[in-house]
Motif scaffolding. Structure first.
Motif, short mmCIF file in Angstrom:
data_model
loop_
_atom_site.label_atom_id
_atom_site.label_comp_id
_atom_site.label_asym_id
_atom_site.label_seq_id
_atom_site.Cartn_x
_atom_site.Cartn_y
_atom_site.Cartn_z
N LYS A 2 -13.63 17.65 21.61
CA LYS A 2 -13.16 16.48 22.35
C LYS A 2 -13.24 16.72 23.86
N VAL A 6 -15.27 14.43 26.68
CA VAL A 6 -14.59 13.81 27.82
C VAL A 6 -15.14 14.34 29.14
N TRP A 70 -13.32 2.83 29.37
CA TRP A 70 -13.75 3.85 28.41
C TRP A 70 -13.30 5.25 28.81
N VAL A 73 -9.86 5.33 27.42
CA VAL A 73 -9.98 5.52 25.96
C VAL A 73 -10.23 7.00 25.67
N SER A 74 -11.13 7.61 26.43
CA SER A 74 -11.47 9.02 26.23
C SER A 74 -10.27 9.93 26.46
N TYR A 76 -7.15 9.06 26.27
CA TYR A 76 -6.18 8.82 25.19
C TYR A 76 -6.60 9.56 23.92
N TRP A 77 -7.87 9.53 23.62
CA TRP A 77 -8.41 10.25 22.46
C TRP A 77 -8.11 11.74 22.59
N LEU A 78 -8.19 12.26 23.81
CA LEU A 78 -7.96 13.68 24.04
C LEU A 78 -6.47 14.03 24.01
N LYS A 80 -3.69 11.78 23.33
CA LYS A 80 -2.85 10.99 22.40
C LYS A 80 -1.58 10.44 23.06
N ALA A 85 -3.07 9.38 29.64
CA ALA A 85 -4.39 8.76 29.81
C ALA A 85 -4.42 7.93 31.08
N GLY A 126 -3.74 -0.66 24.22
CA GLY A 126 -3.21 0.52 23.54
C GLY A 126 -1.75 0.36 23.17
#
Length: 146
Positions: A2, A6, A70, A73-74, A76-78, A80, A85, A126
């Motif tokens: 991840k 990112v 985006w 989003v990245s 947040y993906w990393l 959580k 984020a 989100g």
């Protein structure tokens, strides 16, 4: 993995924002950087000299919002966490705009606002999705405990 994704996206954003000529990058795939060791910082705070009604200008600024949506989003993906984020995305938006001043580009505070619009859009979406997931989970747990 991840982190690599990112960081790669951050690198792409940096190249897009700091290349000497964005038009040449898009049309001729010519990625060039020109370092300016002592840039003029006054244009960063200029909020008036922009063609706000130009379709090309509006399209470019929508691109700012899209790219930083985006990025959020990245992050947040990393991480959580929406808060994390948000902070990392705003920080990177500010960094890239200020860095442009050192790479013969026009970085400006107004562009940080356009970047932030995309970031805030992701945070709103989100939060909404997080709320719906929590509500669904709670109602599911309540119905199974009966």
């Amino acid at each position: 993995m991840k982190i690599a994704v990112v960081v790669t996206y951050m690198g792409i954003l940096f190249c897009l924002t700091c290349t000497e000529n964005f038009h040449d990058l898009l049309n001729y795939h010519d990625l060039k950087f020109q370092w300016i060791s002592q840039p003029d910082l006054k244009p960063f705070f200029n909020l008036t000299d922009y063609p706000f009604s130009s379709p090309g200008y509006l399209q470019q600024k929508a691109g700012h919002a899209f790219c930083f949506f985006w990025l959020a989003v990245s992050f947040y993906w990393l991480f959580k966490r929406l808060h994390t984020a948000f902070l990392f995305s705003i920080g990177y938006a500010t960094f890239t705009e200020m860095a442009q001043l050192y790479f013969s580009r026009t970085g400006c505070l107004l562009d940080v606002c356009y970047d932030s619009a995309g970031i805030i859009l992701f945070i709103v979406i989100g939060r909404s999705l997080t709320y719906k997931v929590r509500s669904t989970f709670k109602s599911h747990m309540n119905s199974t405990s009966d």
